[in-house]
Structure formats: structure tokens, C-alpha cells
Scaffold this active site. Structure first.
Site, PDB file in Angstrom:
ATOM      1  CB  ALA A   1      17.006  32.603  14.698  1.00  0.00           C
TER       2      ALA A   1
ATOM      3  CG  ASP B   1     -13.826  -4.725  -5.509  1.00  0.00           C
ATOM      4  OD1 ASP B   1     -15.020  -5.010  -5.320  1.00  0.00           O
ATOM      5  OD2 ASP B   1     -13.241  -4.920  -6.582  1.00  0.00           O
TER       6      ASP B   1
END
Length: 699
Positions: free
Chosen positions: A291, A337
Site C-alpha cells: 500500500a 549563440d
């Protein structure tokens, strides 16, 4: 066969020194002005292999499936299923097994779909190359080039191997290797051994392109021995580290396992102490253990990430790994870039300067633009786009925008001579038919090359100052001059007769403009607490101008003009400065790796963008490597985690925002799982502590 080549000085894994004197290089490669024979080329192809960069080995489907089944949380679920079968809860056991299998299959399909999207992107090497074999020029598949081949290069050609120029000269676009958008000169002649190999003036490299000029070159490296192959191998050797989510899920899995085992042990001891039979106590302990295992956690995480992948794909970002979606949400630094990501990678005519009016518009501006457009060789199909040198395309587009359109057919019909661009002289000139049958010489080129050719009394000092100002604003500057030939004069026999006593029309400034949506995306980054650094091979002035125009560096911008020279101590100091964004100019692949490593060492989650082969190692090293889908190389895409199909910086910001939403959803579900364990466990404890007097509300 290999022994035979070795006897003649050739070996498969040895690349000759391309900078040694040309006669020695030819002797070492056993070739000459007539190139190789077809039979010799075939023999070398068998030894050296095809001229292509070998991709990294793909992970097999079975291996990938086993990786999904051995996920830390999946291992916990396997244990829970085994305990369920031991406890006799077969339905629950089979349900957990089904959850693990479905989850693994779902994750596998998602990642395979992303890989297919990458594999369909275009290849970077040209399909054909022009080569001299058996003394004749012919077209051969680029993959069949071998060391010693003599290749022919002209304007617009893609270069298929690393080679040394033997005659002529070209302007080469090396942006995929260096990150610098401005074409560079490459000339036949001696090398300069004191400079990096990519800056050698007589070498050209695989995957780059010729934008101007004509040349012949001798191939000295193919396939994995090229600069392309070297950087690809470096990126492939860099190990990918687990994402923050993968690390966190692993910790959560072990935490849940420890809690579940501890609670089961406590229940077992408590049940025996209050008088429950040992078998019942063991059964309830196993049930409690099952459980406590959140069998819904793994499929929920996978589903949330998969939804994120699909949303991002519609927005222009292809994710190669599901866990990368959450890593995007954790990102706090973007290293981007410049060329093609922040900018359009399209040169534009941005500024004009004339001796009479300076940068103000005037009658001389029209003459300047018209002459610049006439002194070009760019061409186009009817109603099609222009093709040729990007600088010349910018000139003819700029003329059309200023209502001085240049019709290539009319331009060529009135052309009497063309002295093509010479990289050594940095000039190009044409002789055009003008009014009343007179001839006019038009010359364009670098200001330092054109200004010395002006007639006496021309404003050379003012023009040079104006050129320096435009260059400081990040523009590429060209000077345009002309000379009307006397009535009845014929076409000059050579460029020395044509390019003299010129009259300066003015200067043109060309600029690669930022994408219009980038400024808003940078503002969103700042609002979200993201820092944006620029790491580029371009020069510092150009990159800084772009940074300021899009809002990078607010409030403080630092420009490192020669980032290759920066040491680790100085780099650490810069990255710790609060509120500072940095432009790392003239960066090399090693510099990008150094920046990525430094940021990681400072505990930052780094997204690194790039499109060139030089970016691949850093893309691999960053938490999120972002490659360009349109302009990027296959090597960069292979090294990346995310691919932008539109090459747009704004898409990165959108992806990070989507990643944060996914992260929030996953966090909410984990909180829910731990919250709902309490009401599940309490009835078991009450049942055990009461010795069974208080029955279980649910069996």
C-alpha cells in the site's frame, strides 16, 4: 593493400601536416596537379573508408527497454508486485506489473519518436564534389573523396573535406565551425604555424562553404580525421549525467522504500505484541508495504513529461529525452549563440554614409546603393529567391527596398567586364555601360583596400573614421567607388588599369539583425530569474551590439573580447558577479566547455545553445543542449537534448516555461501521494493496536 599504401608513406590513421611546404605535402600524399588516378582513388577509399563522420552508436530497442524496466522506481514496483504475489493479492500484483510494462513501453515510444524526428533532419555534407582525377574534372560522391584528391571550389560550393588551397582564393563561410558569421579569406600560400588551425589562411574544412572566388585544394583529411570528425568524437565521448528529475526520483524511490519497510516492520512487531497470529501479522505487514508503494507515481511522471514533449513539439522544440522537460523547468542560466539564434543569420543593408551628407539621406545615397547593387554577381531564377554571396544578396535586397531595384538580366547585359572578388586584394570591380555609350568602373571592397585607390583630394580620413564608427556598431563595412572612363575608351585590360583614380561614392554598413521576438523573450527570462550569457565565435563589438539591442546585459554587461585567454579563476569571479550578463567573444570549443563546467560547478542548471560542430562538446556537457534544426549540423543535433525546429531563441524561453509547468504538476502529484498515504495507513494501525477489535473499513 594497406601495407602497400604504408610503404609509400601513407597510413590510415596518420594525417599529414597540411602546413608543410606544398611540394612536400604533395610528395607525402603522392599526388600532383593532375590529381589521383581513378584506380588509386579506389584503393585509398578501401583503406581510409568513406568520407563521412561516423555517428554515435544508437542504443538498441531491447537495451533501451531494459533501461526503462530497471528504473529505480520501477525496481521498487517490481518488489511491490513480488510481495503482492507472496501475500496472495494476485490481482494487485498483476496490476503493478502491468503499470511497469505500460510505463516502460510508453517512455520507449516517446524517446524513439524524438530520435526519428532528429534522424529526418538534413545532412550537412554535400552529396557531390568536383574533383580532378586522371587529369580531368569530374563530379564524384562526396563520401568517395580520399586524401590526395584535388578538388575544385567555386562560389556557392559546399566543401566536402579538409583541404589545403594550392591555387586561387575564396571567401569561406566557417560559421558552423567558428560561430563567426562574416566570411573569411582563404588563399593559396604558406601557412602561419603560430595561429589556431581554424585560422590558418590556406586551409578549408569539411562542411563549410565557399561564398566567393575560385580555387583548387588538395585533400589532406577525410571522415573522422577532419575537424568535423574530431569535434564529433569529442562530443560523443562526453557522458550524459542524470537529469535533476532522475536524481530526485531515485532519492524519492529509496525514501519510499525505507519508509514502507520501516512501517511494515513496526506493524509486524506491533501485531505480534497485541496478540495477532504471526501469519496474519506478516500478511498485514506485506499488505501495508504494498500500500505504501506509489504505483501511480512513475506513469504519472511519464505522462506529464510526455504531454510536455508533445506541447513543445507543436511550439517548435523537439525533445530527445522525456526527463529533459523537467530539466528545462529547473534551468536558471542560458548560454546562447548569437548568429542564427539571437539574429536572423541574414545580412541586411543597415546604414549608408556619403562624403556629402554623412549618414543623412541625400542624392548621393541613391547613387551609392545603385552602384553597390551593380557590382555583384548574385543571381536568381525568375520570381525566385536570390542566391550567391550573402553580402551581395544583402546589397541587392537593400537596393530594392530603397526603390533602386537591380535586375540581374539588365545588369549583366550592360556589363563589359568583371574582375571577381580577390581575397588577397579584398576587392571586386565591374565595368558597366553607362549613359551615351561611356564605360564606368565600379569597385567595392574593404575600406582599407578601396581608400588607397582614390584620386587625390578624396576624403579618405573622414571615410576611415566613418568606417570605424560603423564597425564599432557591429556592422560589416564596404566602401564603394567608381570612375567614368573617357569617351571612346575601351574596356581596361586588367584590374590594375581599372582600379585607380576612383571617386568615393560612400560606405555601406551590413548587419545581421536580431530576431524581432528575441527582445521580448529576453525580458521574460529576466522576469523569471534567468540569466542569459552570449558565447560566440564572433567578435566582441558585434556580439555586444546585438546583446544591447535585445536587452541582454541589463543592468550590467561584460564583454570578454578574447574568451580563449580567460583562466578558471577569472571565469569564476565573473560568473559570481550579481546582476551581470557576459558576452564571451572569440570562443573556441574548449571555451564553451569551460563555461559550461564553471556554471555547473556553481550549482547552476545550464541550457547551452548552438548550431555548429564547434558547439557539440558543450551541448553534450550542459544540462540541456539546445541545437538548431534548420541551420544546425547533424553532429550538434546528435549531441543535444532539445532541437529547435525554428532556430529561435524565443522558443527556448517558451520551452523553459512549459518545463516549469510540468515540474509543478509532478511536484503536486508527489505531495498528493505522500498525503494520501496517511489515511491508508491509519486504519491498519488502529486495527493492529486494538487487536482486531476495530475492524478494517476496507479489506
Amino acid at each position: 593493400m594497406a601495407d602497400g599504401l604504408a610503404d609509400r608513406g601513407l597510413a590510415r590513421d596518420v594525417v599529414p601536416d597540411p602546413l608543410e611546404p606544398l611540394p612536400l605535402l604533395r610528395r607525402e600524399l603522392h599526388t600532383g596537379p593532375a590529381g589521383l588516378s581513378s584506380r588509386e582513388a579506389a584503393r585509398r577509399l578501401a583503406v581510409y573508408g568513406p568520407n563521412e563522420v561516423r555517428p554515435a552508436a544508437k542504443t538498441g530497442v531491447l537495451q533501451e527497454l531494459l533501461r526503462q524496466l530497471a528504473h529505480p522506481l520501477a525496481l521498487l514496483l517490481w518488489a511491490a508486485a513480488a510481495l503482492a504475489f507472496i501475500a496472495g493479492i494476485d490481482v494487485l500484483g498483476w496490476a503493478i506489473v502491468a503499470v511497469v510494462l505500460v510505463n516502460a513501453a510508453f517512455a520507449l515510444v516517446q524517446e524513439r519518436q524524438a530520435e526519428k524526428a532528429v534522424e529526418t533532419l538534413a545532412r550537412y555534407l554535400p552529396a557531390q564534389a568536383r574533383v580532378i582525377r586522371d587529369g580531368q574534372e569530374r563530379h564524384v560522391p562526396a563520401r568517395d573523396l580520399v586524401p590526395g584528391d584535388l578538388i575544385v571550389l567555386e562560389e556557392g560550393d559546399r566543401i566536402a573535406a579538409d583541404a589545403r588551397l594550392t591555387e586561387g582564393g575564396i571567401e569561406a563561410d566557417l560559421s558552423m565551425l567558428t560561430g563567426e558569421s562574416t566570411p573569411v579569406e582563404r588563399l593559396a600560400g604558406p601557412g602561419l604555424k603560430a595561429v589556431p588551425v581554424l585560422q590558418e589562411p590556406n586551409l578549408v574544412f569539411s562542411g563549410t562553404s565557399a561564398t566567393e572566388g575560385q580555387a583548387r585544394a588538395i585533400v589532406f583529411a577525410t571522415g573522422d580525421h577532419t575537424q568535423l570528425g574530431r569535434i564529433a568524437a569529442l562530443s560523443q565521448r562526453t557522458r550524459r549525467e542524470p537529469s535533476p528529475l532522475e536524481k530526485q526520483v531515485k532519492k524519492v524511490a529509496w525514501l519510499i522504500a525505507a519508509v514502507a519497510v520501516a512501517m511494515s516492520a513496526v506493524f509486524l512487531v506491533t501485531g505480534v505484541a497485541v496478540g495477532l497470529p504471526l501469519t496474519d501479522s506478516m500478511m498485514f505487514a506485506i499488505g501495508l508495504l504494498v500500500a505504501n508503494v506509489p504505483e501511480g507515481l512513475l506513469p504519472t511522471i511519464t505522462l506529464a513529461l510526455a504531454v510536455g514533449v508533445r506541447v513543445l513539439a507543436r511550439q517548435g522544440a523537439v525533445i530527445k529525452r522525456l526527463s529533459a522537460v523537467e530539466t528545462l523547468g529547473s534551468t536558471n542560466v542560458i548560454c546562447t549563440d548569437k548568429t542564427g539564434t539571437l539574429t536572423r543569420n541574414e545580412m541586411r543593408l543597415n546604414a549608408l554614409w556619403t562624403p556629402e551628407h554623412g549618414t543623412e539621406p541625400g542624392p548621393g545615397s541613391t547613387a551609392l546603393v545603385r552602384a553597390a547593387a551593380l557590382c555583384t554577381t548574385a543571381a536568381r531564377e525568375p520570381d525566385g529567391p536570390w542566391h550567391g554571396d550573402p553580402t551581395e544578396i544583402a546589397l541587392v535586397d537593400g537596393a530594392a527596398q530603397r526603390a533602386v531595384p537591380a535586375d540581374p538580366a539588365d545588369r549583366d547585359a550592360h556589363r563589359r567586364a568583371c574582375f571577381r572578388f580577390d581575397p588577397r586584394l579584398r576587392l571586386m570591380s565591374v565595368v558597366q555601360a553607362a549613359d551615351r555609350g561611356r564605360l564606368r568602373v565600379i569597385t567595392k571592397g574593404a575600406p582599407e583596400a578601396v581608400l588607397p585607390l582614390l584620386a587625390g583630394g578624396e576624403p579618405t580620413r573622414r571615410a576611415q573614421d566613418a568606417a570605424d564608427t560603423l564597425a564599432g556598431a557591429g556592422m560589416r563595412v564596404l566602401a564603394v567607388a567608381e570612375r567614368d572612363l573617357p569617351d571612346g575608351a575601351g574596356v581596361p585590360s586588367g584590374r590594375q588599369q581599372a582600379e585607380r583614380d576612383l571617386h568615393l561614392l560612400g560606405l555601406v554598413g551590413l548587419y545581421d539583425p536580431p530576431r524581432p521576438e528575441v527582445a521580448a523573450a529576453v525580458e521574460r527570462c529576466h522576469r523569471a530569474g534567468l540569466t542569459v550569457h552570449i558565447v560566440t565565435g564572433d567578435n566582441g563589438a558585434t556580439a555586444a551590439a546585438v546583446a544591447r539591442s535585445v536587452g541582454i546585459g541589463v543592468p550590467h554587461l561584460r564583454v570578454i573580447a578574447q574568451s580563449e585567454a580567460i583562466d578558471d579563476h577569472e571565469l569564476d569571479h565573473l560568473l559570481r558577479l550579481p546582476g551581470t550578463e557576459i558576452v564571451f567573444a572569440r570562443s573556441s570549443p574548449e571555451t564553451k566547455l569551460k563555461v559550461a563546467d564553471a556554471l555547473r560547478a556553481h550549482g547552476q542548471i545550464v541550457a547551452m545553445t548552438g548550431d555548429g560542430v564547434n558547439d557539440a562538446p558543450a551541448l553534450h556537457r550542459a544540462h540541456i543542449g539546445v541545437a538548431m534544426g534548420r541551420s544546425g549540423t547533424d553532429v550538434a543535433r546528435e549531441a543535444s537534448t532539445m532541437i529547435l525546429t525554428d532556430d529561435n531563441f524565443a522558443t527556448i524561453v517558451t520551452a523553459i516555461e512549459s518545463g516549469r509547468r510540468v515540474y509543478d504538476n509532478v511536484r503536486k502529484f508527489i505531495v498528493y501521494i505522500f498525503a494520501h498515504l496517511t489515511p491508508e495507513v491509519v486504519p491498519f494501525l488502529v486495527f493492529a493496536l486494538s487487536g482486531g477489535t476495530v475492524p478494517l473499513p476496507l479489506t
